[in-house]
Design a protein around this motif. Structure first.
Motif, PDB file in Angstrom:
ATOM      1  N   ASN A 165       0.814  -1.215   0.000  1.00 35.72           N
ATOM      2  CA  ASN A 165       0.000   0.000   0.000  1.00 35.72           C
ATOM      3  C   ASN A 165       0.849   1.267   0.000  1.00 35.72           C
ATOM      4  OD1 ASN A 165      -2.497  -1.423   0.185  1.00 35.72           O
ATOM      5  ND2 ASN A 165      -2.006  -1.868   2.315  1.00 35.72           N
ATOM      6  N   HIS A 166       2.085   1.146  -0.390  1.00 32.20           N
ATOM      7  CA  HIS A 166       2.950   2.316  -0.388  1.00 32.20           C
ATOM      8  C   HIS A 166       2.439   3.347  -1.385  1.00 32.20           C
ATOM      9  CE1 HIS A 166       6.500   4.820  -0.479  1.00 32.20           C
ATOM     10  NE2 HIS A 166       7.010   4.116   0.507  1.00 32.20           N
ATOM     11  N   PRO A 167       2.316   4.604  -0.981  1.00 31.67           N
ATOM     12  CA  PRO A 167       1.836   5.625  -1.913  1.00 31.67           C
ATOM     13  C   PRO A 167       2.886   5.913  -2.982  1.00 31.67           C
ATOM     14  CG  PRO A 167       2.548   6.653   0.128  1.00 31.67           C
ATOM     15  CD  PRO A 167       2.603   5.165   0.364  1.00 31.67           C
ATOM     16  N   PRO A 168       2.462   6.339  -4.158  1.00 30.82           N
ATOM     17  CA  PRO A 168       3.422   6.644  -5.224  1.00 30.82           C
ATOM     18  C   PRO A 168       4.195   7.917  -4.924  1.00 30.82           C
ATOM     19  CG  PRO A 168       1.218   7.244  -5.908  1.00 30.82           C
ATOM     20  CD  PRO A 168       1.070   6.527  -4.597  1.00 30.82           C
ATOM     21  N   PRO A 169       5.369   8.078  -5.516  1.00 31.91           N
ATOM     22  CA  PRO A 169       6.102   9.335  -5.352  1.00 31.91           C
ATOM     23  C   PRO A 169       5.357  10.478  -6.033  1.00 31.91           C
ATOM     24  CG  PRO A 169       7.158   7.953  -7.005  1.00 31.91           C
ATOM     25  CD  PRO A 169       6.075   7.121  -6.378  1.00 31.91           C
ATOM     26  N   VAL A 170       5.674  11.685  -5.625  1.00 29.53           N
ATOM     27  CA  VAL A 170       5.042  12.856  -6.225  1.00 29.53           C
ATOM     28  C   VAL A 170       6.016  13.637  -7.089  1.00 29.53           C
ATOM     29  CG1 VAL A 170       3.333  13.078  -4.396  1.00 29.53           C
ATOM     30  CG2 VAL A 170       5.529  14.237  -4.152  1.00 29.53           C
TER      31      VAL A 170
ATOM     32  N   GLN B  98      13.611   7.655 -11.792  1.00 27.17           N
ATOM     33  CA  GLN B  98      14.760   6.868 -11.319  1.00 27.17           C
ATOM     34  C   GLN B  98      14.293   5.541 -10.746  1.00 27.17           C
ATOM     35  OE1 GLN B  98      18.060   7.658 -11.804  1.00 27.17           O
ATOM     36  NE2 GLN B  98      18.249   5.517 -11.161  1.00 27.17           N
ATOM     37  N   MET B  99      13.131   5.529 -10.097  1.00 28.31           N
ATOM     38  CA  MET B  99      12.571   4.285  -9.586  1.00 28.31           C
ATOM     39  C   MET B  99      12.326   3.304 -10.726  1.00 28.31           C
ATOM     40  SD  MET B  99       8.955   3.723  -7.545  1.00 28.31           S
ATOM     41  CE  MET B  99       9.439   4.655  -6.089  1.00 28.31           C
ATOM     42  N   CYS B 100      11.804   3.808 -11.836  1.00 32.48           N
ATOM     43  CA  CYS B 100      11.545   2.958 -12.994  1.00 32.48           C
ATOM     44  C   CYS B 100      12.841   2.438 -13.609  1.00 32.48           C
ATOM     45  CB  CYS B 100      10.726   3.720 -14.032  1.00 32.48           C
ATOM     46  SG  CYS B 100       9.054   4.155 -13.478  1.00 32.48           S
ATOM     47  N   VAL B 101      13.861   3.287 -13.654  1.00 30.08           N
ATOM     48  CA  VAL B 101      15.178   2.839 -14.138  1.00 30.08           C
ATOM     49  C   VAL B 101      15.695   1.699 -13.270  1.00 30.08           C
ATOM     50  CG1 VAL B 101      17.607   3.497 -14.367  1.00 30.08           C
ATOM     51  CG2 VAL B 101      15.819   5.022 -15.216  1.00 30.08           C
TER      52      VAL B 101
ATOM     53  N   THR C 204       9.507  -6.784  -4.329  1.00 30.93           N
ATOM     54  CA  THR C 204      10.133  -8.097  -4.471  1.00 30.93           C
ATOM     55  C   THR C 204      11.650  -8.033  -4.400  1.00 30.93           C
ATOM     56  OG1 THR C 204      10.221  -7.977  -6.897  1.00 30.93           O
ATOM     57  CG2 THR C 204       8.223  -8.896  -5.899  1.00 30.93           C
ATOM     58  N   SER C 205      12.214  -6.845  -4.457  1.00 26.59           N
ATOM     59  CA  SER C 205      13.665  -6.687  -4.367  1.00 26.59           C
ATOM     60  C   SER C 205      14.022  -6.066  -3.019  1.00 26.59           C
ATOM     61  CB  SER C 205      14.170  -5.775  -5.494  1.00 26.59           C
ATOM     62  OG  SER C 205      15.475  -5.284  -5.224  1.00 26.59           O
ATOM     63  N   ASP C 206      14.826  -6.768  -2.228  1.00 25.82           N
ATOM     64  CA  ASP C 206      15.238  -6.209  -0.938  1.00 25.82           C
ATOM     65  C   ASP C 206      15.948  -4.873  -1.113  1.00 25.82           C
ATOM     66  OD1 ASP C 206      14.138  -8.248   0.485  1.00 25.82           O
ATOM     67  OD2 ASP C 206      16.014  -9.299   0.862  1.00 25.82           O
ATOM     68  N   ASP C 207      16.828  -4.782  -2.128  1.00 28.50           N
ATOM     69  CA  ASP C 207      17.601  -3.545  -2.332  1.00 28.50           C
ATOM     70  C   ASP C 207      16.691  -2.371  -2.709  1.00 28.50           C
ATOM     71  OD1 ASP C 207      19.986  -4.773  -1.715  1.00 28.50           O
ATOM     72  OD2 ASP C 207      20.476  -5.245  -3.799  1.00 28.50           O
ATOM     73  N   LEU C 208      15.747  -2.603  -3.618  1.00 31.61           N
ATOM     74  CA  LEU C 208      14.849  -1.522  -4.026  1.00 31.61           C
ATOM     75  C   LEU C 208      13.872  -1.163  -2.914  1.00 31.61           C
ATOM     76  CD1 LEU C 208      14.032  -2.389  -7.752  1.00 31.61           C
ATOM     77  CD2 LEU C 208      15.834  -0.921  -6.817  1.00 31.61           C
ATOM     78  N   ALA C 209      13.402  -2.186  -2.200  1.00 24.27           N
ATOM     79  CA  ALA C 209      12.512  -1.912  -1.067  1.00 24.27           C
ATOM     80  C   ALA C 209      13.234  -1.092  -0.011  1.00 24.27           C
ATOM     81  CB  ALA C 209      12.009  -3.222  -0.469  1.00 24.27           C
ATOM     82  N   LYS C 210      14.497  -1.410   0.212  1.00 21.16           N
ATOM     83  CA  LYS C 210      15.303  -0.668   1.179  1.00 21.16           C
ATOM     84  C   LYS C 210      15.485   0.778   0.728  1.00 21.16           C
ATOM     85  CE  LYS C 210      20.001  -0.700   3.130  1.00 21.16           C
ATOM     86  NZ  LYS C 210      21.252  -1.484   3.213  1.00 21.16           N
ATOM     87  N   LYS C 211      15.648   0.990  -0.572  1.00 17.94           N
ATOM     88  CA  LYS C 211      15.907   2.336  -1.104  1.00 17.94           C
ATOM     89  C   LYS C 211      14.654   3.208  -1.126  1.00 17.94           C
ATOM     90  CE  LYS C 211      17.814   4.705  -5.172  1.00 17.94           C
ATOM     91  NZ  LYS C 211      18.485   4.510  -6.495  1.00 17.94           N
ATOM     92  N   TYR C 212      13.510   2.607  -1.495  1.00 18.58           N
ATOM     93  CA  TYR C 212      12.321   3.421  -1.746  1.00 18.58           C
ATOM     94  C   TYR C 212      11.227   3.297  -0.698  1.00 18.58           C
ATOM     95  CZ  TYR C 212      14.260   4.345  -6.368  1.00 18.58           C
ATOM     96  OH  TYR C 212      15.067   4.750  -7.398  1.00 18.58           O
ATOM     97  N   PHE C 213      11.184   2.179   0.042  1.00 20.21           N
ATOM     98  CA  PHE C 213      10.134   1.972   1.031  1.00 20.21           C
ATOM     99  C   PHE C 213      10.749   1.925   2.426  1.00 20.21           C
ATOM    100  CE2 PHE C 213       7.480  -0.647  -2.235  1.00 20.21           C
ATOM    101  CZ  PHE C 213       7.270   0.508  -2.958  1.00 20.21           C
ATOM    102  N   GLN C 214       9.918   2.119   3.434  1.00 19.29           N
ATOM    103  CA  GLN C 214      10.359   2.022   4.816  1.00 19.29           C
ATOM    104  C   GLN C 214       9.863   0.714   5.418  1.00 19.29           C
ATOM    105  OE1 GLN C 214      12.376   4.203   6.518  1.00 19.29           O
ATOM    106  NE2 GLN C 214      12.644   5.108   4.503  1.00 19.29           N
ATOM    107  N   TYR C 215      10.650   0.129   6.310  1.00 18.24           N
ATOM    108  CA  TYR C 215      10.282  -1.155   6.890  1.00 18.24           C
ATOM    109  C   TYR C 215      10.325  -1.084   8.410  1.00 18.24           C
ATOM    110  CZ  TYR C 215      10.069  -2.955   2.307  1.00 18.24           C
ATOM    111  OH  TYR C 215       9.701  -3.133   1.017  1.00 18.24           O
TER     112      TYR C 215
END
Length: 267
Positions: A7-12, A19-22, A133-144
């Motif tokens: 349920n993470h909101p999209p960036p604004v 860069q997220m898409c890249v 699904t990617s630990d690295d991307l989740a770490k970069k863009y989402f909070q845990y």
């Protein structure tokens, strides 16, 4: 994503989303070259990112739309620009920060007949699920960090919990085993069942019980799994878990603790 509701909101910010898409396509297509096409002020001909595989001779072009609303005409406008793109396109993908919209899907189907390359659209829930699904991307863009839990139902010997880790939610049934005669006196022993797709179960001892495969089998990536395990382990008994339940905010893990967890897994 079948196992986790993200349920993470999209960036604004347009640049953050681009860069997220890249990063996402670099993760999904590690053998391809993924790069932003051109720079601000240059004509991009409807293309923000190119994904190329020189061995296959196929070029994927991505168009990123960081918006709250998108009309079918916006899709056609971008595709019209590709007529001046100097290279042969194999696949063209819209990546958008809105929820699925069948008007846009219908427009993609209609436009497909007008172009000699494949056209797709990926909405935010798909993008967020792929990032997760990617630990690295989740770490970069989402909070845990577990910030709260909601007790859905409870009885004297069981509780149905919904744990929120960052912006993802996991549902569990926790049963007190000492309520059964054969486990009498073992107040810290619980049976935890993940109510996600595969419904995995396993025993867990509160107050710092050992890690079990339950957490990784019920939760799709390791940071979340470890966070849930540590959160449950802060309780010394089932009664303490019940006393702390309810719809109220609690702090299960601090951001600093999450970083320690991440460093341990990175090692």
């Amino acid at each position: 994503m079948a196992v986790v509701e993200t349920n993470h909101p999209p960036p604004v910010d347009d640049n953050v989303f681009q860069q997220m898409c890249v990063d996402l396509y670099k993760f999904e297509r590690p053998d391809d070259i993924v790069e932003i096409y051109g720079r601000n002020g240059q004509p991009q001909h409807g293309v923000d990112i190119i994904v190329r595989n020189d061995n296959m001779g196929r070029l994927i072009c991505l168009q990123c739309k960081c918006r709250e609303k998108l009309a079918p005409a916006d899709l056609e406008d971008e595709l019209q620009k590709t007529k001046k793109f100097p290279h042969k396109i194999w696949r063209y993908v819209f990546l958008v920060t809105i929820k699925p919209d069948n008007k846009l899907q219908d427009e993609i189907i209609r436009l497909q007949d007008e172009y000699n390359f494949q056209i797709e659209i990926r909405f935010w829930p798909w993008i967020a699920g792929a990032i997760a699904t990617s630990d690295d991307l989740a770490k970069k863009y989402f909070q845990y960090t577990i910030t709260r839990f909601i007790e859905v139902e409870k009885s004297p010997s069981a509780v149905h919990l919904v744990l929120t880790v960052g912006y993802s939610q996991y549902s569990f049934l926790v049963v007190q085993m000492s309520s059964f005669e054969s486990y009498a006196g073992q107040d810290d022993l619980v049976l935890v069942t993940g109510l996600q797709a595969e419904r995995k179960s396993g025993f867990h001892r509160l107050s710092g019980g050992h890690w079990t495969d339950l957490f990784e089998s019920a939760i799709p990536f390791r940071y979340d799994a470890y966070a849930v395990w540590k959160w449950l382990s802060q309780f010394r008994s089932f009664e303490e878990l019940l006393c702390n339940s309810g719809e109220r905010a609690i702090e299960g893990l601090t951001n600093r603790e999450v970083e320690v967890i991440r460093c341990a897994f990175d090692d």
